[in-house]
Design a protein around this motif. Structure first.
Motif, PDB file in Angstrom:
ATOM      1  N   PHE A  24      20.564  56.676  10.901  1.00 51.00           N
ATOM      2  CA  PHE A  24      20.167  55.642  11.521  1.00 51.00           C
ATOM      3  C   PHE A  24      18.486  55.724  11.885  1.00 51.00           C
ATOM      4  CE2 PHE A  24      19.404  53.278  15.499  1.00 51.00           C
ATOM      5  CZ  PHE A  24      19.876  52.058  14.818  1.00 51.00           C
ATOM      6  N   LEU A  25      18.186  56.844  12.605  1.00 53.07           N
ATOM      7  CA  LEU A  25      16.905  57.265  13.077  1.00 53.07           C
ATOM      8  C   LEU A  25      15.913  57.007  11.921  1.00 53.07           C
ATOM      9  CD1 LEU A  25      15.271  57.778  15.606  1.00 53.07           C
ATOM     10  CD2 LEU A  25      15.444  60.342  14.995  1.00 53.07           C
ATOM     11  N   VAL A  26      16.143  57.588  10.882  1.00 54.94           N
ATOM     12  CA  VAL A  26      15.371  57.649   9.553  1.00 54.94           C
ATOM     13  C   VAL A  26      15.218  56.315   9.181  1.00 54.94           C
ATOM     14  CG1 VAL A  26      14.998  58.359   7.251  1.00 54.94           C
ATOM     15  CG2 VAL A  26      15.708  60.342   8.929  1.00 54.94           C
ATOM     16  N   ILE A  27      16.136  55.485   9.099  1.00 54.73           N
ATOM     17  CA  ILE A  27      16.087  54.005   8.448  1.00 54.73           C
ATOM     18  C   ILE A  27      15.145  53.317   9.439  1.00 54.73           C
ATOM     19  CG2 ILE A  27      17.538  51.925   8.136  1.00 54.73           C
ATOM     20  CD1 ILE A  27      19.502  53.721   6.625  1.00 54.73           C
ATOM     21  N   THR A  28      15.474  53.378  10.769  1.00 47.39           N
ATOM     22  CA  THR A  28      14.824  52.641  11.862  1.00 47.39           C
ATOM     23  C   THR A  28      13.373  53.018  11.630  1.00 47.39           C
ATOM     24  OG1 THR A  28      16.475  52.872  13.338  1.00 47.39           O
ATOM     25  CG2 THR A  28      14.361  52.261  14.432  1.00 47.39           C
ATOM     26  N   VAL A  29      12.719  54.299  11.498  1.00 44.00           N
ATOM     27  CA  VAL A  29      11.440  54.739  11.209  1.00 44.00           C
ATOM     28  C   VAL A  29      10.992  54.170  10.109  1.00 44.00           C
ATOM     29  CG1 VAL A  29      10.119  56.532  10.613  1.00 44.00           C
ATOM     30  CG2 VAL A  29      11.516  56.818  12.856  1.00 44.00           C
ATOM     31  N   LEU A  30      11.589  54.007   9.090  1.00 44.55           N
ATOM     32  CA  LEU A  30      11.132  53.902   7.690  1.00 44.55           C
ATOM     33  C   LEU A  30      10.987  51.856   7.891  1.00 44.55           C
ATOM     34  CD1 LEU A  30      12.964  55.667   4.932  1.00 44.55           C
ATOM     35  CD2 LEU A  30      10.448  55.757   5.497  1.00 44.55           C
ATOM     36  N   VAL A  31      12.056  51.358   8.361  1.00 44.11           N
ATOM     37  CA  VAL A  31      11.744  49.871   8.528  1.00 44.11           C
ATOM     38  C   VAL A  31      10.627  49.501   9.496  1.00 44.11           C
ATOM     39  CG1 VAL A  31      12.855  47.958   9.694  1.00 44.11           C
ATOM     40  CG2 VAL A  31      14.044  49.395   8.250  1.00 44.11           C
ATOM     41  N   ASP A  32      10.219  50.368  10.398  1.00 44.70           N
ATOM     42  CA  ASP A  32       9.026  50.214  11.425  1.00 44.70           C
ATOM     43  C   ASP A  32       7.803  50.383  10.843  1.00 44.70           C
ATOM     44  OD1 ASP A  32       8.425  49.449  14.124  1.00 44.70           O
ATOM     45  OD2 ASP A  32       7.223  51.494  13.853  1.00 44.70           O
ATOM     46  N   VAL A  33       7.569  51.261   9.644  1.00 44.11           N
ATOM     47  CA  VAL A  33       6.486  51.808   8.930  1.00 44.11           C
ATOM     48  C   VAL A  33       6.399  50.477   7.946  1.00 44.11           C
ATOM     49  CG1 VAL A  33       5.804  52.970   6.861  1.00 44.11           C
ATOM     50  CG2 VAL A  33       6.773  53.936   9.119  1.00 44.11           C
ATOM     51  N   PHE A  34       7.384  49.788   7.521  1.00 43.55           N
ATOM     52  CA  PHE A  34       7.119  48.727   6.641  1.00 43.55           C
ATOM     53  C   PHE A  34       6.655  47.465   7.208  1.00 43.55           C
ATOM     54  CE2 PHE A  34       9.227  51.695   3.593  1.00 43.55           C
ATOM     55  CZ  PHE A  34       8.059  51.606   2.521  1.00 43.55           C
ATOM     56  N   ARG A  35       7.277  47.389   8.533  1.00 38.79           N
ATOM     57  CA  ARG A  35       7.109  46.025   9.182  1.00 38.79           C
ATOM     58  C   ARG A  35       5.826  46.253   9.945  1.00 38.79           C
ATOM     59  NH1 ARG A  35      13.016  44.070  11.586  1.00 38.79           N
ATOM     60  NH2 ARG A  35      13.825  43.648   9.370  1.00 38.79           N
ATOM     61  N   SER A  36       5.120  47.072  10.173  1.00 43.83           N
ATOM     62  CA  SER A  36       3.918  47.264  11.120  1.00 43.83           C
ATOM     63  C   SER A  36       2.726  46.636  10.323  1.00 43.83           C
ATOM     64  CB  SER A  36       3.751  48.823  11.479  1.00 43.83           C
ATOM     65  OG  SER A  36       2.939  49.032  12.224  1.00 43.83           O
ATOM     66  N   ARG A  37       2.250  45.540  10.938  1.00 41.06           N
ATOM     67  CA  ARG A  37       1.032  45.041  10.322  1.00 41.06           C
ATOM     68  C   ARG A  37      -0.209  45.869  10.610  1.00 41.06           C
ATOM     69  NH1 ARG A  37       2.444  39.367   9.559  1.00 41.06           N
ATOM     70  NH2 ARG A  37       4.375  39.155  10.172  1.00 41.06           N
ATOM     71  N   ASP A  38      -0.308  46.650  11.438  1.00 41.55           N
ATOM     72  CA  ASP A  38      -1.374  47.401  11.974  1.00 41.55           C
ATOM     73  C   ASP A  38      -1.612  48.510  11.018  1.00 41.55           C
ATOM     74  OD1 ASP A  38       0.613  48.468  12.923  1.00 41.55           O
ATOM     75  OD2 ASP A  38      -0.857  49.478  14.729  1.00 41.55           O
TER      76      ASP A  38
END
Length: 127
Positions: A24-38
């Motif tokens: 869950f933590l790895v998926i959360t980090v990867l999703v945050d990486v791809f959604r991050s606009r900065d």
């Protein structure tokens, strides 16, 4: 036939829980990486590669470097979605009280409804 003690069962359940939490933590980090606009495309590729090749290091470094902004980005996305939903409901309902009064006034100005009907409609909308 082997017998398992209660301790073995509890330890196995704990390891499954930790494993699930890690995924869950790895998926959360990867999703945050791809959604991050900065982040640029290269930065996203770097974080993804680091997380896949060295998962423990990648996730921990990401949480240390950018973890404080994960919540802010998520809260901003939720707020934007909520505002989009409210705008959709506002548009679907015809704009609310002001739009209904405007339509009623137009009907009255064009002579479609009488003064009495206009007053009744206005009272109904405002109540």
């Amino acid at each position: 036939m082997s017998s398992y003690s209660l301790w073995d069962v509890l330890l196995t359940m704990l390891w499954y829980f930790v494993w699930f939490l890690w995924i869950f933590l790895v998926i959360t980090v990867l999703v945050d990486v791809f959604r991050s606009r900065d982040l640029s495309g290269w930065a996203k590729a770097g974080w993804t590669l680091l997380t896949i090749v060295l998962p423990f290091v990648g996730v921990l470094v990401y949480l240390i470097a950018r973890g404080d902004r994960m919540f802010v980005r998520k809260a901003g996305e939720v707020q934007a979605r909520e505002e989009q939903f409210r705008a959709f409901v506002r548009d679907a309902s015809g704009g609310g009280t002001a739009a209904e009064l405007t339509r009623l006034a137009e009907l009255h100005d064009h002579g479609v409804i009488t003064d009495a009907e206009f007053e009744r409609g206005k009272t109904k909308i405002l109540s």
